[in-house]
Scaffold this motif. Structure first.
Motif, short mmCIF file in Angstrom:
data_model
loop_
_atom_site.label_atom_id
_atom_site.label_comp_id
_atom_site.label_asym_id
_atom_site.label_seq_id
_atom_site.Cartn_x
_atom_site.Cartn_y
_atom_site.Cartn_z
N ALA A 158 47.90 45.29 34.67
CA ALA A 158 49.36 45.25 34.59
C ALA A 158 49.83 44.81 33.19
CB ALA A 158 49.92 44.32 35.66
N GLY A 159 48.89 44.56 32.27
CA GLY A 159 49.26 44.19 30.90
C GLY A 159 49.68 42.74 30.77
N ILE A 160 49.43 41.95 31.80
CA ILE A 160 49.79 40.53 31.78
C ILE A 160 48.53 39.69 31.98
CG2 ILE A 160 52.12 41.00 32.62
CD1 ILE A 160 51.25 40.05 35.38
N VAL A 161 48.67 38.39 31.70
CA VAL A 161 47.49 37.53 31.78
C VAL A 161 46.97 37.48 33.22
CG1 VAL A 161 46.66 35.15 31.55
CG2 VAL A 161 48.14 36.13 29.80
N PHE A 162 45.69 37.69 33.36
CA PHE A 162 44.97 37.56 34.63
C PHE A 162 44.77 36.06 34.84
CE2 PHE A 162 40.57 37.82 36.66
CZ PHE A 162 41.03 38.27 37.89
N TYR A 163 45.21 35.52 35.99
CA TYR A 163 45.33 34.06 36.08
C TYR A 163 44.03 33.27 35.87
CZ TYR A 163 43.73 33.69 40.97
OH TYR A 163 42.98 33.70 42.11
N PRO A 164 42.84 33.79 36.23
CA PRO A 164 41.64 32.99 35.87
C PRO A 164 41.51 32.76 34.37
CG PRO A 164 41.09 34.59 37.57
CD PRO A 164 42.48 34.93 37.10
N ARG A 165 42.04 33.70 33.55
CA ARG A 165 41.99 33.49 32.09
C ARG A 165 42.87 32.32 31.67
NH1 ARG A 165 38.05 35.97 32.84
NH2 ARG A 165 38.09 38.20 33.26
#
Lengths: 140, 140, 140, 140
Positions: free
Chosen positions: B17-24
């Motif tokens: 989705a072009g947004i930060v993946f929460y584990p990152r």
């Protein structure tokens, strides 16, 4: 006229042996390329990926891991553009610490269109890249 | 007397989705804590993990992701020590960009001995931590 | 009627202490949720993200890491849907090995439209989710 | 007598273009090697790294990414041991989906002693490896 970037080896990069887990090195080399596009070419990845729907996928790489990097070390990455093709570019990236080479990577990117297929570089980006080409005889 | 650290959202942090993946985000919060120990407490993780065989594992966290972060954005992380226990510490970490809060994390660390069990903080580290405690009434 | 998934702790999950680095746990919990959507709800993430342009971002989580997980262990993850809102869902996920709980996570997802904002669940997906709701009094 | 392992492309592997981010491929190739050591050689990484204090670091690799892999696809990885040296081993690993090759990796590991330096393979491990050697003329 090489591009440098220092990356601290942090906890999240290290494996149970306390040294960098090699897939994390490729997050670092990708970050170096990404920041070269941002800082030097003035063509950041969000423009490429989000605004234009283009891509710069890595299509080939060779890597030698010549010595381990440890938690807490600051590794200096150096990037040099070695070849510029119609729709590709080949970068040499090295990482070193304290005069010791830790890794040497040769990495080929392609420019891709909105359909994901290789396309010629946009003219302005090609010109920016060409200005940073290191020839065989020596760095300009 | 909060501690700040700016982290650029890079390609490797982002999901389809072009947004930060929460584990990152948690790699980022861990990096913020790690650099606070290095820069402010002068007690780097390589000393803790490699030289001493101790640890500072995260034992509990709460996180609210209040707005997405996008590729290319510079997110400012702010860390404040909120509670200091005998063998634990509780940090509030926020990330924001352009005046918008992106995440709020409350994170509890424990100090562990060589057997992996919680142990009282070493005296010098406790003193360093205590100097950065933000009390309830207001930041010192 | 809980959903189970076994994940082997591999090298890439572990930190210099030889135990799981907690951000990797969230790659695991995300994988558990993703496979629950695929296997149980028959609504895979590629449909949500790529075909429909929707999303199921995690908006809040609480996690307790009660005991470390080590390289080579097989950790059993158990997922139960605890609450179903108009546009959100709250899952309890635990990981355990050898009768010992390693982590307990409470995780809230939202369903988002193509603009990234919360939207009511699609009717068929809501129905599928509702069939897996665990009520307070006991699992159905 | 090749070794196969199927890996589902999940959300955490994918970049903003919805395809596998190449450093994640190396987490997969490492996982394939790790499971080959566990399942086939009966010499799991926790024995190597935690019990013995030895290592099997990757010292060199070449990779061609010939087509992108997308969210939700099941990629079949195939590993074959191509060369066995005194303290090294060279593996060919390919990933394919639907008859299309996605990546080809040639990867050299070294066996290292407790001091991190290359050491001859232990005799039982060398024997196990030798039994899986694919010669040039054809697979045995």
């Amino acid at each position: 006229m090489s591009y440098h970037r220092d990356i601290r080896i942090e906890f999240n990069h290290c494996d149970p042996a306390g040294i960098v887990f090699y897939p994390r090195y490729f997050e670092m080399t990708n970050s170096v390329v990404e920041n070269f596009f941002r800082d030097v070419l003035d063509y950041p990845f969000e423009r490429i990926a989000l605004e234009e729907g283009h891509g710069v996928p890595t299509v080939r790489l060779e890597a030698d891991f010549t010595a381990p990097s440890r938690l807490g070390e600051m590794v200096r990455f150096t990037l040099a553009l070695k070849r510029l093709g119609r729709s590709s570019a080949c970068f040499a990236i090295t990482g070193e610490h304290g005069g010791e080479t830790r890794l040497r990577v040769m990495l080929t990117l392609a420019w891709t269109g909105t359909n994901g297929r290789a396309r010629p570089w946009p003219e302005d980006l090609r010109r920016a890249l060409a200005g940073h080409l290191h020839n065989e005889e020596g760095d300009r």
